[in-house]
Design a protein around this motif. Structure first.
Motif, PDB file in Angstrom:
ATOM      1  N   ASP A   1      10.953   7.704   6.977  1.00 30.23           N
ATOM      2  CA  ASP A   1      12.099   7.143   7.689  1.00 30.23           C
ATOM      3  C   ASP A   1      11.537   6.127   8.679  1.00 30.23           C
ATOM      4  O   ASP A   1      10.977   6.491   9.713  1.00 30.23           O
ATOM      5  CB  ASP A   1      12.857   8.255   8.414  1.00 30.23           C
ATOM      6  N   ILE A   2      11.689   4.844   8.349  1.00 30.58           N
ATOM      7  CA  ILE A   2      11.132   3.773   9.177  1.00 30.58           C
ATOM      8  C   ILE A   2      12.292   2.993   9.785  1.00 30.58           C
ATOM      9  O   ILE A   2      12.975   2.240   9.096  1.00 30.58           O
ATOM     10  CB  ILE A   2      10.233   2.837   8.358  1.00 30.58           C
ATOM     11  N   GLY A   3      12.511   3.207  11.075  1.00 31.18           N
ATOM     12  CA  GLY A   3      13.613   2.511  11.732  1.00 31.18           C
ATOM     13  C   GLY A   3      14.964   2.828  11.132  1.00 31.18           C
ATOM     14  O   GLY A   3      15.844   1.961  11.088  1.00 31.18           O
ATOM     15  N   GLY A   4      15.132   4.061  10.640  1.00 33.81           N
ATOM     16  CA  GLY A   4      16.407   4.460  10.062  1.00 33.81           C
ATOM     17  C   GLY A   4      16.554   4.158   8.586  1.00 33.81           C
ATOM     18  O   GLY A   4      17.583   4.503   7.985  1.00 33.81           O
ATOM     19  N   GLU A   5      15.550   3.552   7.948  1.00 29.79           N
ATOM     20  CA  GLU A   5      15.607   3.243   6.514  1.00 29.79           C
ATOM     21  C   GLU A   5      14.646   4.159   5.760  1.00 29.79           C
ATOM     22  O   GLU A   5      13.471   4.271   6.118  1.00 29.79           O
ATOM     23  CB  GLU A   5      15.248   1.783   6.266  1.00 29.79           C
ATOM     24  N   PHE A   6      15.149   4.781   4.693  1.00 34.47           N
ATOM     25  CA  PHE A   6      14.346   5.728   3.926  1.00 34.47           C
ATOM     26  C   PHE A   6      13.575   5.006   2.821  1.00 34.47           C
ATOM     27  O   PHE A   6      14.095   4.112   2.142  1.00 34.47           O
ATOM     28  CB  PHE A   6      15.215   6.807   3.295  1.00 34.47           C
ATOM     29  N   SER A   7      12.314   5.407   2.633  1.00 31.23           N
ATOM     30  CA  SER A   7      11.508   4.957   1.504  1.00 31.23           C
ATOM     31  C   SER A   7      10.456   6.024   1.230  1.00 31.23           C
ATOM     32  O   SER A   7      10.332   6.988   1.986  1.00 31.23           O
ATOM     33  CB  SER A   7      10.841   3.597   1.791  1.00 31.23           C
ATOM     34  N   TRP A   8       9.722   5.863   0.153  1.00 32.54           N
ATOM     35  CA  TRP A   8       8.661   6.805  -0.159  1.00 32.54           C
ATOM     36  C   TRP A   8       7.396   6.039  -0.555  1.00 32.54           C
ATOM     37  O   TRP A   8       7.443   4.880  -0.950  1.00 32.54           O
ATOM     38  CB  TRP A   8       9.060   7.784  -1.267  1.00 32.54           C
ATOM     39  N   GLN A   9       6.288   6.745  -0.443  1.00 34.11           N
ATOM     40  CA  GLN A   9       4.987   6.175  -0.775  1.00 34.11           C
ATOM     41  C   GLN A   9       4.156   7.216  -1.505  1.00 34.11           C
ATOM     42  O   GLN A   9       4.094   8.375  -1.083  1.00 34.11           O
ATOM     43  CB  GLN A   9       4.266   5.749   0.512  1.00 34.11           C
ATOM     44  N   TYR A  10       3.539   6.809  -2.618  1.00 32.77           N
ATOM     45  CA  TYR A  10       2.649   7.695  -3.366  1.00 32.77           C
ATOM     46  C   TYR A  10       1.214   7.246  -3.142  1.00 32.77           C
ATOM     47  O   TYR A  10       0.914   6.052  -3.185  1.00 32.77           O
ATOM     48  CB  TYR A  10       2.970   7.659  -4.850  1.00 32.77           C
ATOM     49  N   ARG A  11       0.326   8.217  -2.882  1.00 29.37           N
ATOM     50  CA  ARG A  11      -1.074   7.930  -2.621  1.00 29.37           C
ATOM     51  C   ARG A  11      -1.942   8.800  -3.521  1.00 29.37           C
ATOM     52  O   ARG A  11      -1.739  10.013  -3.604  1.00 29.37           O
ATOM     53  CB  ARG A  11      -1.413   8.196  -1.155  1.00 29.37           C
ATOM     54  N   ASN A  12      -2.913   8.181  -4.174  1.00 26.21           N
ATOM     55  CA  ASN A  12      -3.875   8.926  -4.979  1.00 26.21           C
ATOM     56  C   ASN A  12      -5.280   8.609  -4.478  1.00 26.21           C
ATOM     57  O   ASN A  12      -5.668   7.450  -4.400  1.00 26.21           O
ATOM     58  CB  ASN A  12      -3.763   8.564  -6.455  1.00 26.21           C
ATOM     59  N   ARG A  13      -6.023   9.670  -4.116  1.00 31.59           N
ATOM     60  CA  ARG A  13      -7.360   9.490  -3.566  1.00 31.59           C
ATOM     61  C   ARG A  13      -8.378  10.281  -4.369  1.00 31.59           C
ATOM     62  O   ARG A  13      -8.258  11.488  -4.526  1.00 31.59           O
ATOM     63  CB  ARG A  13      -7.400   9.946  -2.102  1.00 31.59           C
ATOM     64  N   LEU A  14      -9.383   9.583  -4.879  1.00 35.70           N
ATOM     65  CA  LEU A  14     -10.478  10.201  -5.615  1.00 35.70           C
ATOM     66  C   LEU A  14     -11.713  10.158  -4.734  1.00 35.70           C
ATOM     67  O   LEU A  14     -12.015   9.127  -4.116  1.00 35.70           O
ATOM     68  CB  LEU A  14     -10.732   9.440  -6.916  1.00 35.70           C
ATOM     69  N   ALA A  15     -12.438  11.276  -4.634  1.00 37.00           N
ATOM     70  CA  ALA A  15     -13.588  11.360  -3.739  1.00 37.00           C
ATOM     71  C   ALA A  15     -14.727  12.108  -4.420  1.00 37.00           C
ATOM     72  O   ALA A  15     -14.522  12.916  -5.333  1.00 37.00           O
ATOM     73  CB  ALA A  15     -13.210  12.064  -2.430  1.00 37.00           C
ATOM     74  N   ALA A  16     -15.945  11.821  -3.951  1.00 33.14           N
ATOM     75  CA  ALA A  16     -17.133  12.553  -4.385  1.00 33.14           C
ATOM     76  C   ALA A  16     -17.985  12.829  -3.156  1.00 33.14           C
ATOM     77  O   ALA A  16     -18.120  11.976  -2.272  1.00 33.14           O
ATOM     78  CB  ALA A  16     -17.929  11.743  -5.408  1.00 33.14           C
ATOM     79  N   GLU A  17     -18.558  14.029  -3.083  1.00 30.24           N
ATOM     80  CA  GLU A  17     -19.370  14.411  -1.930  1.00 30.24           C
ATOM     81  C   GLU A  17     -20.492  15.339  -2.378  1.00 30.24           C
ATOM     82  O   GLU A  17     -20.442  15.948  -3.443  1.00 30.24           O
ATOM     83  CB  GLU A  17     -18.512  15.117  -0.874  1.00 30.24           C
ATOM     84  N   ARG A  18     -21.510  15.433  -1.517  1.00 26.47           N
ATOM     85  CA  ARG A  18     -22.610  16.355  -1.781  1.00 26.47           C
ATOM     86  C   ARG A  18     -23.216  16.779  -0.453  1.00 26.47           C
ATOM     87  O   ARG A  18     -23.411  15.957   0.437  1.00 26.47           O
ATOM     88  CB  ARG A  18     -23.692  15.714  -2.659  1.00 26.47           C
ATOM     89  N   THR A  19     -23.525  18.061  -0.331  1.00 26.66           N
ATOM     90  CA  THR A  19     -24.140  18.594   0.883  1.00 26.66           C
ATOM     91  C   THR A  19     -25.664  18.547   0.761  1.00 26.66           C
ATOM     92  O   THR A  19     -26.233  18.933  -0.252  1.00 26.66           O
ATOM     93  CB  THR A  19     -23.674  20.043   1.136  1.00 26.66           C
ATOM     94  N   PHE A  20     -26.311  18.049   1.843  1.00 23.46           N
ATOM     95  CA  PHE A  20     -27.764  17.979   1.919  1.00 23.46           C
ATOM     96  C   PHE A  20     -28.236  18.826   3.095  1.00 23.46           C
ATOM     97  O   PHE A  20     -27.459  19.142   3.998  1.00 23.46           O
ATOM     98  CB  PHE A  20     -28.237  16.535   2.111  1.00 23.46           C
ATOM     99  N   ALA A  21     -29.523  19.159   3.087  1.00 20.80           N
ATOM    100  CA  ALA A  21     -30.086  19.985   4.156  1.00 20.80           C
ATOM    101  C   ALA A  21     -31.368  19.364   4.683  1.00 20.80           C
ATOM    102  O   ALA A  21     -32.193  18.855   3.913  1.00 20.80           O
ATOM    103  CB  ALA A  21     -30.373  21.394   3.659  1.00 20.80           C
ATOM    104  N   ILE A  22     -31.505  19.365   6.007  1.00 22.12           N
ATOM    105  CA  ILE A  22     -32.764  19.053   6.676  1.00 22.12           C
ATOM    106  C   ILE A  22     -33.152  20.308   7.445  1.00 22.12           C
ATOM    107  O   ILE A  22     -32.540  20.633   8.469  1.00 22.12           O
ATOM    108  CB  ILE A  22     -32.626  17.845   7.617  1.00 22.12           C
ATOM    109  N   LYS A  23     -34.110  21.028   6.905  1.00 20.50           N
ATOM    110  CA  LYS A  23     -34.449  22.355   7.389  1.00 20.50           C
ATOM    111  C   LYS A  23     -33.202  23.240   7.340  1.00 20.50           C
ATOM    112  O   LYS A  23     -32.653  23.463   6.281  1.00 20.50           O
ATOM    113  CB  LYS A  23     -35.074  22.282   8.777  1.00 20.50           C
TER     114      LYS A  23
END
Length: 240
Positions: free
Chosen positions: A145-167
């Motif tokens: 609801d932006i200033g009284g006007e309705f709209s919608w938004q679709y978002r697609n997010r692709l991610a990649a991650e990896r955990t590392f260790a220092i000691k």
């Protein structure tokens, strides 16, 4: 067949799509530097339900241009043991789950435009690959609801991650690519590419510095946003 045992060519294609998005040419005329400070607070009610509160600001040329605050409720399925082994050093329990669902409501006052009220419906799937890499796919719908006007938004997010260790210290760098489809313009109006790292600080705290580049094509000329963000995440349990 479990989702984390998907065929190798599908996993390879997903990672190739993510990396290809980062290599796309970023044409446009207007370059906008921004800073995005943010504080997120999480309260685990149980192993399957979590409440959170999101608070963020946008700063441009030394002035605050917008803000976003609001609560969320997160719902989880049972932890996946392979994800739990990979993400066991992170405080965010969603990193151990194959699927998370989120419902939220955010208020977004702005100094240079109309106020926005936003309902959020979100689902995130996470899949462990070989070598400790985890990919995630977030699908989100914003009811606006932006200033009284309705709209919608679709978002697609692709991610990649990896955990590392220092000691004995563990940290998790990641890359993300996200596309935005805006109902107001009837097109994919924005893309974003993000590099960041999650750094645990204490028992209840993680910090997350990141850089994000956005290409906004909703108006001419295109706008390019180069943002440096810094997230402080606080995690608590109902009974700690």
């Amino acid at each position: 067949m479990p989702l984390y045992r998907t065929p190798r060519y599908l996993r390879t294609a997903a990672l190739a799509l993510l990396l290809a998005t980062f290599s796309l040419p970023m044409g446009g005329q207007t370059q906008i530097p921004q800073a995005w400070p943010e504080v997120d607070t999480y309260l685990n009610l149980s192993s399957y339900v979590r409440l959170s509160f999101f608070a963020a600001e946008t700063w441009e040329e030394g002035q605050e241009t917008s803000a976003e605050v609001g609560p969320n409720i997160d719902l989880f399925i049972k932890p996946l043991m392979k994800l739990k082994r990979i993400a066991g050093f992170q405080l965010d329990q969603s990193k151990e789950r194959l699927l998370m669902l989120r419902l939220g409501y955010h208020y977004m006052p702005a100094t240079n435009g109309p106020t926005e009220y936003r309902g959020i419906i979100e689902g995130t799937g996470r899949y462990p690959l070989r070598g400790g890499v985890v990919v995630s796919d977030r699908n989100r719908v914003d009811l606006r609801d932006i200033g009284g006007e309705f709209s919608w938004q679709y978002r697609n997010r692709l991610a990649a991650e990896r955990t590392f260790a220092i000691k004995n210290y563990h940290f998790t760098p990641y890359i993300r690519a996200e596309g935005y489809y805006d109902d107001r313009f009837q097109k994919w109006s924005k893309t974003a590419q993000t590099f960041g790292v999650v750094l645990p600080i204490k028992k209840h705290c993680e910090i997350e510095p990141y850089y994000e580049h956005q290409n906004i094509t909703s108006t001419a000329p295109n706008r390019q946003v180069n943002a440096f963000g810094f997230v402080v995440s606080l995690y608590f349990k109902l009974r700690d």
